[in-house]
Design an enzyme around this catalytic site. Structure first.
Site, short mmCIF file in Angstrom:
data_model
loop_
_atom_site.label_atom_id
_atom_site.label_comp_id
_atom_site.label_asym_id
_atom_site.label_seq_id
_atom_site.Cartn_x
_atom_site.Cartn_y
_atom_site.Cartn_z
CG ASN A 223 -0.20 -0.12 2.50
OD1 ASN A 223 0.56 0.77 2.85
ND2 ASN A 223 -0.37 -1.23 3.21
N PRO A 320 -2.80 -12.01 10.32
CG PRO A 320 -0.78 -12.31 11.45
CD PRO A 320 -1.44 -12.50 10.10
CG ASP A 321 -5.78 -6.73 14.00
OD1 ASP A 321 -5.01 -6.10 14.74
OD2 ASP A 321 -6.68 -6.18 13.33
O1 PMT Z 1 3.10 6.01 6.62
P1 PMT Z 1 2.54 7.34 6.14
O2 PMT Z 1 2.73 7.54 4.65
O3 PMT Z 1 3.04 8.48 6.96
O4 PMT Z 1 0.96 7.29 6.32
C1 PMT Z 1 0.40 7.28 7.61
C2 PMT Z 1 -0.82 6.36 7.72
C3 PMT Z 1 -1.93 6.91 6.85
C4 PMT Z 1 -0.45 4.95 7.26
C5 PMT Z 1 -1.22 6.34 9.24
O5 PMT Z 1 -1.58 7.63 9.65
C6 PMT Z 1 -2.37 5.38 9.48
O6 PMT Z 1 -3.53 5.69 9.33
N1 PMT Z 1 -2.04 4.12 9.91
C7 PMT Z 1 -3.00 3.04 10.10
C8 PMT Z 1 -3.19 2.29 8.82
C9 PMT Z 1 -4.16 1.12 8.90
O7 PMT Z 1 -3.80 0.05 8.52
O8 PMT Z 1 -5.31 1.39 9.44
P2 PMT Z 1 -6.51 0.27 9.64
O9 PMT Z 1 -7.68 1.07 9.96
O10 PMT Z 1 -6.57 -0.65 8.48
O11 PMT Z 1 -6.03 -0.57 10.92
C10 PMT Z 1 -6.40 -0.21 12.25
C11 PMT Z 1 -5.24 -0.44 13.17
O12 PMT Z 1 -4.94 -1.83 13.25
C12 PMT Z 1 -3.95 0.25 12.77
O13 PMT Z 1 -3.34 0.72 13.94
C13 PMT Z 1 -3.13 -0.86 12.14
O14 PMT Z 1 -1.72 -0.66 12.32
C14 PMT Z 1 -3.60 -2.08 12.92
N2 PMT Z 1 -3.59 -3.33 12.16
C15 PMT Z 1 -4.41 -3.50 11.09
C16 PMT Z 1 -4.44 -4.72 10.43
C17 PMT Z 1 -3.60 -5.76 10.87
N3 PMT Z 1 -3.58 -6.93 10.25
N4 PMT Z 1 -2.78 -5.56 11.92
C18 PMT Z 1 -2.77 -4.38 12.59
O15 PMT Z 1 -2.00 -4.20 13.53
#
Ligand code: PMT
Length: 416
Positions: A223, A320-321
């Site tokens: 991504n 996995p999350d």
């Molecule tokens: O890296 P940059 O270019 O500076 O961009 C920053 C960002 C947009 C990536 C950052 O600000 C951001 O939003 N990060 C979270 C991205 C994400 O995956 O969001 P999500 O809503 O899909 O996931 C929710 C949370 O669960 C996040 O904290 C993620 O790290 C975590 N996650 C998600 C899926 C997974 N399999 N494992 C996780 O730990």
């Protein structure tokens, strides 16, 4: 007389805009590298060069490295029409003079204002760091030592020169420290001056950047995350006194923040293993900024896939999350997540806060191109677990460095 220049501890809310002032000396070449390191560290940098400095290194080099015009003249109508010397003095959060020649030390100690650098130093309210560099015999001269003492008494921050072999062949004190050491001095000074040490003694683990899920040896799913948000948080945690482990996914090409332990991984599974290792080693706060791929290929092909078919189906399985695994396995750890959404941003974020048992979540709208992925800026709403009884906090659009500082202050408040 002492302390006529008051160190501006309370007057500096943050240090982001740095004037790097270069004076005449063979060590001026190191300042070009320092300019680069300061920018990579997230500082906005403008350069002042004295006439002497321009004998050793060209202003063009510094202009190319910083992307800003270099300031050289005090009374130049063109310069004054742009950012004049008073404006420049007001713009700066910090001035770093490196290398500072014996002549510059003397003129600063006398309070002279006969060139741009000395005038800006008189006209600024910002703190000034001075890194003297000269021949060892000059450095030990009583006149130079007296000037250094006077400048120290006035509130200037003096960076001690290094000992060693000098460009002239002499050996002794007077060498300009290496650029990475100068950067370290700036970072430590900034932390001492401006950052509440709310994470002193805490161990923090941060995930950052994208994960990379192999399709075959040459292709992958990933991504747009660059790691900028996570790296800014790592710097902010370090500045607030924490010991930081930064797990960088994918192929993040950002400079590792000084004093931060970096672990590079590729896939979500690798990131999970690294996160568990870090948690097992002792971790008080876990912050997940990484954009983890929700799915990976069921079986990555061992060899490059040939384009023999018009259509191809990839079988994907759920990853996995990482965040949920850590939060559920280590219930006493303070766990913060991010939510990257393109619609119903706040509703989905609050859902994730509850479902993943988080203490705090910061949600950003990644459908916007001016913030979120890859941008230097971000904006977000922060939600807290019910037990903290804290209202959501809105962080308007600002640099990721500033956002990170706000987030760390919020964590500090909650932990208090
Ligand atoms: O890296 P940059 O270019 O500076 O961009 C920053 C960002 C947009 C990536 C950052 O600000 C951001 O939003 N990060 C979270 C991205 C994400 O995956 O969001 P999500 O809503 O899909 O996931 C929710 C949370 O669960 C996040 O904290 C993620 O790290 C975590 N996650 C998600 C899926 C997974 N399999 N494992 C996780 O730990």
């Amino acid at each position: 007389m002492s302390h006529i220049f008051t160190p501006v501890k309370s007057a500096v809310p943050s240090i982001q805009k740095v004037i790097l002032a270069i004076t005449g000396g063979i060590a001026a070449y190191k300042s070009a590298i320092l300019a680069r390191l300061l920018i990579k560290e997230g500082f906005e940098v403008r350069v002042i060069m004295t006439q002497g400095a321009q004998q050793f290194i060209t202003s063009l080099t510094l202009q190319a490295l910083t992307g800003n015009e270099v300031h050289t003249e005090l009374l130049d109508t063109k310069a004054e029409a742009g950012m004049g010397h008073i404006e420049l003095a007001k713009w700066a959060d910090l001035i770093v003079i490196a290398p500072a020649s014996a002549n510059t030390l003397a003129r600063l100690a006398m309070g002279m204002a006969d060139d741009l650098l000395t005038t800006v130093c008189l006209a600024t309210a910002a703190p000034v760091m001075i890194a003297p560099a000269m021949n060892q015999q000059m450095w030990s001269h009583p006149a130079v030592q007296l000037n250094v003492q006077t400048l120290g008494d006035m509130g200037y921050e003096i960076i001690e020169p290094d000992n060693g072999v000098q460009a002239c062949g002499d050996t002794g004190a007077g060498r300009l420290p290496e650029p990475d050491m100068l950067l370290r001095e700036v970072i430590n000074f900034k932390a001492r001056l401006t950052v509440p040490q709310c994470l002193t003694g805490k161990k923090v683990t941060i995930t950052a950047g994208p994960t990379v899920e192999a399709i075959d040896p040459v292709r992958f799913l990933s991504n747009h995350s660059t790691g900028k948000m996570g790296f800014a948080l790592a710097r902010a945690c370090r500045d607030a006194g924490a010991e930081v482990t930064l797990i960088a996914g994918g192929k993040v090409s950002l400079m590792t923040p000084l004093q931060v332990k970096r672990v590079d991984v590729l896939s979500a599974n690798d990131m999970l293993q690294a996160a568990i290792r870090s948690a097992e080693a002792g971790c008080d706060i876990f912050i997940a900024t990484a954009a983890v791929a929700d799915y990976r290929t069921r079986d990555a092909a061992p060899q490059k896939i040939k384009k023999t078919q018009d259509e191809m189906i990839l079988n994907l399985v759920k990853n996995p999350d990482i965040l949920a695994t850590i939060s559920h396995s280590y219930p006493t750890m303070f766990v913060m997540g991010f939510a990257a959404e393109t619609q119903n941003v706040e509703k989905y974020a609050q859902g994730k806060l509850a479902a993943k048992s988080l203490d705090m979540i910061a949600c950003n709208d990644v459908s916007r191109t001016d913030i979120g992925f890859a941008s230097d800026e971000n904006a977000m709403t922060v939600f807290f677990a019910d037990k903290y009884q804290k209202q959501p906090v809105e962080l308007k659009k600002m640099s990721k460095t500033n956002i990170a500082e706000h987030l760390i202050n919020l964590i500090g408040d909650v932990l208090d």
